[in-house]
Design a protein around this motif. Structure first.
Motif, PDB file in Angstrom:
ATOM      1  N   PRO A 145       0.734  -1.245   0.131  1.00 48.97           N
ATOM      2  CA  PRO A 145       0.123   0.027   0.196  1.00 48.97           C
ATOM      3  C   PRO A 145       0.858   1.089   0.032  1.00 48.97           C
ATOM      4  CG  PRO A 145      -0.830  -1.529   1.810  1.00 48.97           C
ATOM      5  CD  PRO A 145       0.487  -2.070   0.998  1.00 48.97           C
ATOM      6  N   GLY A 146       2.051   1.175   0.454  1.00 51.87           N
ATOM      7  CA  GLY A 146       2.934   2.466   0.417  1.00 51.87           C
ATOM      8  C   GLY A 146       3.575   2.714  -0.900  1.00 51.87           C
ATOM      9  N   LEU A 147       3.349   1.974  -1.641  1.00 51.98           N
ATOM     10  CA  LEU A 147       4.101   2.111  -2.924  1.00 51.98           C
ATOM     11  C   LEU A 147       3.287   3.421  -3.902  1.00 51.98           C
ATOM     12  CD1 LEU A 147       6.313   0.906  -4.781  1.00 51.98           C
ATOM     13  CD2 LEU A 147       4.393  -0.501  -5.917  1.00 51.98           C
ATOM     14  N   LYS A 148       4.034   4.096  -4.569  1.00 49.70           N
ATOM     15  CA  LYS A 148       3.511   5.442  -5.397  1.00 49.70           C
ATOM     16  C   LYS A 148       2.554   4.611  -6.522  1.00 49.70           C
ATOM     17  CE  LYS A 148       6.405   9.467  -5.331  1.00 49.70           C
ATOM     18  NZ  LYS A 148       7.484   9.909  -5.849  1.00 49.70           N
ATOM     19  N   SER A 149       1.424   5.332  -6.644  1.00 51.10           N
ATOM     20  CA  SER A 149       0.762   4.467  -7.770  1.00 51.10           C
ATOM     21  C   SER A 149       0.984   5.246  -9.116  1.00 51.10           C
ATOM     22  CB  SER A 149      -0.725   4.562  -7.284  1.00 51.10           C
ATOM     23  OG  SER A 149      -0.965   6.174  -7.069  1.00 51.10           O
ATOM     24  N   LYS A 150       1.352   6.425  -9.204  1.00 46.98           N
ATOM     25  CA  LYS A 150       1.445   7.260 -10.461  1.00 46.98           C
ATOM     26  C   LYS A 150       2.437   6.503 -11.516  1.00 46.98           C
ATOM     27  CE  LYS A 150       2.237  11.887 -12.172  1.00 46.98           C
ATOM     28  NZ  LYS A 150       3.477  12.664 -12.430  1.00 46.98           N
ATOM     29  N   GLY A 151       1.790   6.099 -12.711  1.00 49.47           N
ATOM     30  CA  GLY A 151       2.776   5.518 -13.785  1.00 49.47           C
ATOM     31  C   GLY A 151       2.713   3.999 -13.599  1.00 49.47           C
ATOM     32  N   LEU A 152       2.137   3.683 -12.275  1.00 46.37           N
ATOM     33  CA  LEU A 152       2.495   2.177 -12.119  1.00 46.37           C
ATOM     34  C   LEU A 152       1.510   1.243 -13.078  1.00 46.37           C
ATOM     35  CD1 LEU A 152       4.004   0.229 -10.035  1.00 46.37           C
ATOM     36  CD2 LEU A 152       2.032   0.237  -8.937  1.00 46.37           C
ATOM     37  N   TYR A 153       2.241   0.181 -13.812  1.00 47.51           N
ATOM     38  CA  TYR A 153       1.576  -0.505 -14.608  1.00 47.51           C
ATOM     39  C   TYR A 153       1.247  -1.829 -14.105  1.00 47.51           C
ATOM     40  CZ  TYR A 153       1.493  -3.662 -18.956  1.00 47.51           C
ATOM     41  OH  TYR A 153       0.928  -4.461 -19.978  1.00 47.51           O
ATOM     42  N   GLY A 154       1.895  -2.287 -13.075  1.00 44.74           N
ATOM     43  CA  GLY A 154       1.875  -3.657 -12.177  1.00 44.74           C
ATOM     44  C   GLY A 154       2.792  -3.940 -11.585  1.00 44.74           C
ATOM     45  N   GLY A 155       3.067  -5.251 -11.335  1.00 48.93           N
ATOM     46  CA  GLY A 155       4.334  -5.897 -10.540  1.00 48.93           C
ATOM     47  C   GLY A 155       4.775  -7.135 -10.776  1.00 48.93           C
ATOM     48  N   VAL A 156       5.995  -7.306 -10.540  1.00 52.06           N
ATOM     49  CA  VAL A 156       6.387  -8.971 -10.764  1.00 52.06           C
ATOM     50  C   VAL A 156       6.740  -9.264  -9.205  1.00 52.06           C
ATOM     51  CG1 VAL A 156       7.970 -10.786 -12.036  1.00 52.06           C
ATOM     52  CG2 VAL A 156       6.801  -8.730 -13.322  1.00 52.06           C
ATOM     53  N   VAL A 157       6.064 -10.402  -8.947  1.00 53.02           N
ATOM     54  CA  VAL A 157       6.489 -11.191  -7.569  1.00 53.02           C
ATOM     55  C   VAL A 157       7.395 -12.237  -7.936  1.00 53.02           C
ATOM     56  CG1 VAL A 157       5.434 -11.966  -5.700  1.00 53.02           C
ATOM     57  CG2 VAL A 157       4.019 -10.584  -7.019  1.00 53.02           C
ATOM     58  N   TYR A 158       8.413 -12.446  -7.011  1.00 52.66           N
ATOM     59  CA  TYR A 158       9.245 -13.433  -7.096  1.00 52.66           C
ATOM     60  C   TYR A 158       9.958 -13.776  -5.567  1.00 52.66           C
ATOM     61  CZ  TYR A 158      13.552 -10.602  -6.291  1.00 52.66           C
ATOM     62  OH  TYR A 158      14.521  -9.676  -5.919  1.00 52.66           O
ATOM     63  N   HIS A 159      10.391 -14.841  -5.546  1.00 54.44           N
ATOM     64  CA  HIS A 159      10.760 -15.412  -4.056  1.00 54.44           C
ATOM     65  C   HIS A 159      12.237 -15.626  -3.877  1.00 54.44           C
ATOM     66  CE1 HIS A 159       6.573 -16.395  -2.897  1.00 54.44           C
ATOM     67  NE2 HIS A 159       6.235 -16.434  -4.173  1.00 54.44           N
ATOM     68  N   ASP A 160      12.730 -15.079  -2.610  1.00 60.05           N
ATOM     69  CA  ASP A 160      14.056 -15.331  -2.207  1.00 60.05           C
ATOM     70  C   ASP A 160      14.158 -15.623  -0.727  1.00 60.05           C
ATOM     71  OD1 ASP A 160      16.395 -15.649  -3.702  1.00 60.05           O
ATOM     72  OD2 ASP A 160      16.176 -13.416  -4.561  1.00 60.05           O
ATOM     73  N   GLY A 161      15.301 -16.008  -0.212  1.00 63.77           N
ATOM     74  CA  GLY A 161      15.117 -16.232   1.347  1.00 63.77           C
ATOM     75  C   GLY A 161      15.612 -15.184   2.015  1.00 63.77           C
ATOM     76  N   GLN A 162      15.150 -15.033   3.196  1.00 62.58           N
ATOM     77  CA  GLN A 162      15.503 -13.852   4.171  1.00 62.58           C
ATOM     78  C   GLN A 162      16.119 -14.754   5.497  1.00 62.58           C
ATOM     79  OE1 GLN A 162      12.953 -11.425   6.262  1.00 62.58           O
ATOM     80  NE2 GLN A 162      14.035  -9.585   5.887  1.00 62.58           N
ATOM     81  N   PHE A 163      16.873 -13.837   6.269  1.00 65.25           N
ATOM     82  CA  PHE A 163      17.629 -14.630   7.465  1.00 65.25           C
ATOM     83  C   PHE A 163      18.192 -13.563   8.252  1.00 65.25           C
ATOM     84  CE2 PHE A 163      22.366 -14.806   6.930  1.00 65.25           C
ATOM     85  CZ  PHE A 163      22.363 -13.935   5.800  1.00 65.25           C
ATOM     86  N   ASP A 164      18.497 -13.959   9.522  1.00 63.75           N
ATOM     87  CA  ASP A 164      19.167 -13.122  10.721  1.00 63.75           C
ATOM     88  C   ASP A 164      20.660 -13.208  10.388  1.00 63.75           C
ATOM     89  OD1 ASP A 164      20.411 -11.951  12.824  1.00 63.75           O
ATOM     90  OD2 ASP A 164      18.322 -12.020  13.819  1.00 63.75           O
ATOM     91  N   ASP A 165      21.545 -12.386   9.739  1.00 67.37           N
ATOM     92  CA  ASP A 165      22.788 -12.864   9.672  1.00 67.37           C
ATOM     93  C   ASP A 165      23.555 -13.084  10.633  1.00 67.37           C
ATOM     94  OD1 ASP A 165      22.619 -10.245   9.999  1.00 67.37           O
ATOM     95  OD2 ASP A 165      23.557  -9.458   8.258  1.00 67.37           O
TER      96      ASP A 165
END
Ligand SMILES: Cc1cc2nc3c(=O)[nH]c(=O)nc-3n(C[C@H](O)[C@H](O)[C@H](O)COP(=O)(O)OP(=O)(O)OC[C@H]3O[C@@H](n4cnc5c(N)ncnc54)[C@H](O)[C@@H]3O)c2cc1C
Length: 521
Positions: A145-165
Motif C-alpha cells: 500500500p505504501g508504493l507510489k501509484s503514479k505511472g505504475l503498470y503492475g508488479g512482478v512477484v518473485y521469491h528469495d530467502g531472508q535470514f538473521d545474519d
C-alpha cells in the motif's frame, strides 16, 4: 559455548589442530562447519565478536542474485540457489521465504522481468521457494500500500530467502563448538609461526580481554578475514601487494508502515545502476544499499551523509510517503572486499561474487569474496585444500545436509522464532528468577532472560554483543538500544560478577558505538 573452557584448550602446547581459522564471519564459520563435517579438529579466532564485521551488516537475503542472472553469471546463480534452498531446510528457525515485488512501469519491463524471473524459478528446481508471476496494478498496491501509484503498470512477484545474519553466525559457532571446535571471540591473531622452510605451523594469538598470549600449532591456517585479508597476507609476506579495496554499503532502517505489507520491494536499477531493496525484517523495514569506495578496512564503518541522502532520495522516488532523516531508526554500514586496481589503473573490479581461494607459498590459505548465501560452499572449497597443504587424506564433505544449532520443525511464535529449540530453555530461565520476565525496552518484545542466556550460552562479553548481534536492537532502533543499555549492563554485570567500574566503562563504549547508528537530524 563456554569461553573459559575453550581458552583453556589453548594451554595445550603439544596439540596440533588440523585447521586454524582466522575470522569468525560467514567465511570462517563456513570453513569450520565443513571441516567438522569431515571429522577434522578446528580452532577458530575472531579478534572481535562473531559477525562483528561485514557478516552482521548484510541486506539479510539468501539469494541466487537476480542481478547476476542479468549479467549472465549463470553458474553462480545455480550454486547460490542450491545453497539458499538447503539453508532454509538446515536452519528453518533463521531463514524463510520472502516474496519480493518489482514495480513495473512499462510493458517492456513486464516482459523482461517476467521472463527473467521464470528462468530464476526454473534454475532453483526442486528447491524453488515459490513461482514468480505478474500481478496487476491493483494487486500490487494492495500488497504494497505504501508504493507510489503514479505511472505504475503492475508488479512482478518473485521469491528469495531472508535470514538473521548475525544469529546465523552465532548458531554456526555453536554448531561448531558442539562438534568439538574451539571457537573464540575477542582473540586476535598477531602473527604466523613458521618452520625453517618457511611453512606455516601455527599462530601467535592474544586474548583481548585478559591480555594473555598463546601459541597454537596447526597443520593448515585459513585467512578468512574479509576486508582485513591483506593484513594477514602481509603477516605472511611483508612485501605482499594490497589485494583488497573496501567498498561500503549502507542500510537505513525505517518503520514497516512505509511499505505497509509483508512483501519486500525490489528496485532493479537505481540512478547509480545498483539494486535497491526495502525488506521487512524483525518488524522494521531495511532499505539499502550503496557502493562507495573507502580507503581502509574498519570494524565499525560509518555511513556517509551522501549515502544516507542517496538511499532516502531513491526510496522517496517509489514510496507514497517520503522518508526523511527523522524517520530513520538506525543506519548501519558494511564493507565488501573489491579487488584493488592494478598499479596505474583507476578501475576497481568486484572480486567475483563467486569466491576465490588462494594458496600462498607458506601454505596460508586465503578465502575471499563470495557472499553469505554461499558460505557453506565457500567453506567446502577451502577445506578441499587440506590435502594439498598437508598431504593427508580428507573425508567427503557432509556439510550440505548438516542441521544448524537451533533447527527445529516447530519454529516458535513471534520473536522467539530465531532461537529455534533454544526458545524454551530461555523462557524457563524465568523460573530461576521472576524478574527476568521484564522487557528490556517497551517497544521491543525481548526480555531480561535473553541477556542471561546470551551470557551463559552464547559467549556474549559486552553490551554491544547482546544489543547488536544476540538481539538486533541496535540495528533496528539505535535510540531504543541506547535506552536499554543500562538494564543490559546491570544484568550482565550481575551474571558475570563485574563491578560498577565495568558497567561505567561498558556503557561509555556502547554509547560511543551506538551513536554511529543514529542519524543527526
Ligand atoms: C552492504 C552489504 C550487503 C550484503 N548483503 C548480502 C546479502 O543480502 N546476502 C548475501 O548473501 N551476502 C550479502 N553480502 C555479502 C556478505 O555479507 C559477505 O560476503 C560476508 O558477510 C563476508 O563475510 P567474511 O567472513 O568474509 O567477512 P567478515 O564478516 O568481515 O568477517 C571477518 C572477520 O575477521 C575478523 N578478523 C580480522 N582480522 C583478524 C585477526 N587478526 N585475528 C582474528 N580475527 C580477525 C574480523 O573481526 C571479522 O569478524 C553483503 C555485503 C555488504 C557489504
Amino acid at each position: 559455548m563456554n569461553r573459559q573452557e575453550n581458552l583453556d584448550q589453548l594451554q595445550d602446547k603439544i596439540k596440533i589442530w588440523d585447521i586454524a581459522v582466522i575470522g569468525g564471519g560467514s567465511s570462517g564459520l563456513g570453513v569450520a562447519l565443513d571441516a567438522i563435517s569431515r571429522g577434522l579438529s578446528v580452532v577458530l579466532f575472531d579478534k572481535a565478536d562473531f559477525a562483528k564485521g561485514t557478516s552482521s551488516r548484510s541486506t539479510k537475503l539468501l539469494h541466487g542474485g537476480v542481478r547476476y542472472l542479468a549479467q549472465g553469471d549463470v553458474g553462480l546463480v545455480f550454486e547460490a540457489l542450491k545453497e539458499r534452498g538447503k539453508l532454509l531446510k538446515n536452519a528453518p528457525h533463521l531463514a524463510h521465504d520472502q516474496p519480493f515485488i518489482i514495480p513495473i512501469f512499462t510493458w517492456k519491463d513486464r516482459l523482461m522481468y517476467s521472463v527473467g524471473l521464470k528462468m530464476y524459478d526454473w534454475m532453483a528446481g526442486r528447491l524453488s521457494l515459490g513461482k514468480s508471476e505478474f500481478i496487476s496494478k491493483e494487486e500490487t498496491l494492495k500488497r504494497i500500500p505504501g508504493l507510489k501509484s503514479k505511472g505504475l503498470y503492475g508488479g512482478v512477484v518473485y521469491h528469495d530467502g531472508q535470514f538473521d545474519d548475525a544469529r546465523l553466525a552465532l548458531n554456526l559457532a555453536q554448531s561448531a563448538d558442539e562438534a568439538g571446535t574451539c571457537v573464540l571471540n575477542y582473540v586476535s591473531v598477531n602473527s604466523l609461526v613458521k618452520d625453517e622452510a618457511g611453512k606455516i605451523t601455527g599462530l601467535h594469538v592474544s586474548d583481548k580481554l585478559s591480555k594473555k598470549k598463546y601459541k597454537i600449532n596447526a597443520k593448515m591456517v585459513v585467512n578468512a578475514t574479509g576486508v582485513f585479508a591483506d593484513k594477514i597476507l602481509q603477516m605472511d609476506d611483508p612485501t605482499a601487494p594490497r589485494m583488497i579495496q573496501p567498498s561500503q554499503g549502507i542500510h537505513l532502517v525505517l518503520d514497516l508502515d512505509f511499505l505497509g505489507g509483508k512483501d519486500a520491494l525490489m528496485i532493479p536499477k537505481t540512478r547509480d545502476g545498483r539494486v535497491l531493496f526495502a525488506v521487512p525484517w524483525h518488524g522494521k523495514l531495511v532499505v539499502g544499499t550503496t557502493d562507495t569506495l573507502r580507503e581502509k578496512p574498519k570494524l565499525e564503518p560509518e555511513a556517509l551523509q551522501k549515502e544516507i541522502d542517496f538511499v532516502l532520495e531513491t526510496a522517496a522516488g517509489y514510496l507514497a510517503r517520503k522518508p526523511t532523516r527523522e524517520d530513520v531508526r538506525s543506519v548501519f554500514a558494511g564493507l565488501r572486499p573489491l579487488a584493488r586496481p592494478k598499479e596505474g589503473s583507476t578501475k576497481t573490479k568486484e572480486i567475483s561474487r563467486s569466491h576465490k581461494v588462494i594458496l600462498s607459498e607458506s601454505g596460508l590459505v586465503t578465502l575471499t569474496g563470495g557472499k553469505w548465501t554461499t558460505f557453506r560452499k565457500m567453506g567446502e572449497d577451502t577445506v578441499e585444500y587440506f590435502t594439498k597443504v598437508t598431504g593427508e587424506k580428507l573425508r567427503d564433505s557432509k556439510s550440505l545436509d548438516m542441521k544448524i544449532h537451533g533447527a527445529t520443525s516447530r519454529v516458535p511464535e513471534g520473536h522467539w522464532g530465531i532461537y529455534g529449540f533454544d526458545a524454551k530453555p530461555i523462557q524457563e530461565l524465568t523460573k530461576e528468577n521472576k524478574s527476568w520476565e521484564a522487557k528490556l525496552h517497551p517497544d521491543f518484545p525481548n526480555i531480561a532472560a535473553e541477556v542471561i542466556w546470551a551470557v551463559r550460552e552464547e559467549m556474549a562479553m559486552t553490551i554491544e554483543d547482546v544489543l547488536a548481534r544476540r538481539i538486533r536492537m541496535l540495528f533496528l532502533d539505535a535510540q531504543a538500544a541506547i535506552d536499554a543499555a543500562p538494564t543490559v549492563a546491570k544484568l550482565m554485570a550481575e551474571e558475570m560478577k563485574h563491578d560498577e567500574t565495568w558497567i561505567a566503562s561498558e556503557l561509555a563504549d556502547f554509547n560511543k558505538t551506538a551513536s554511529k547508528y543514529l542519524i543527526k537530524k
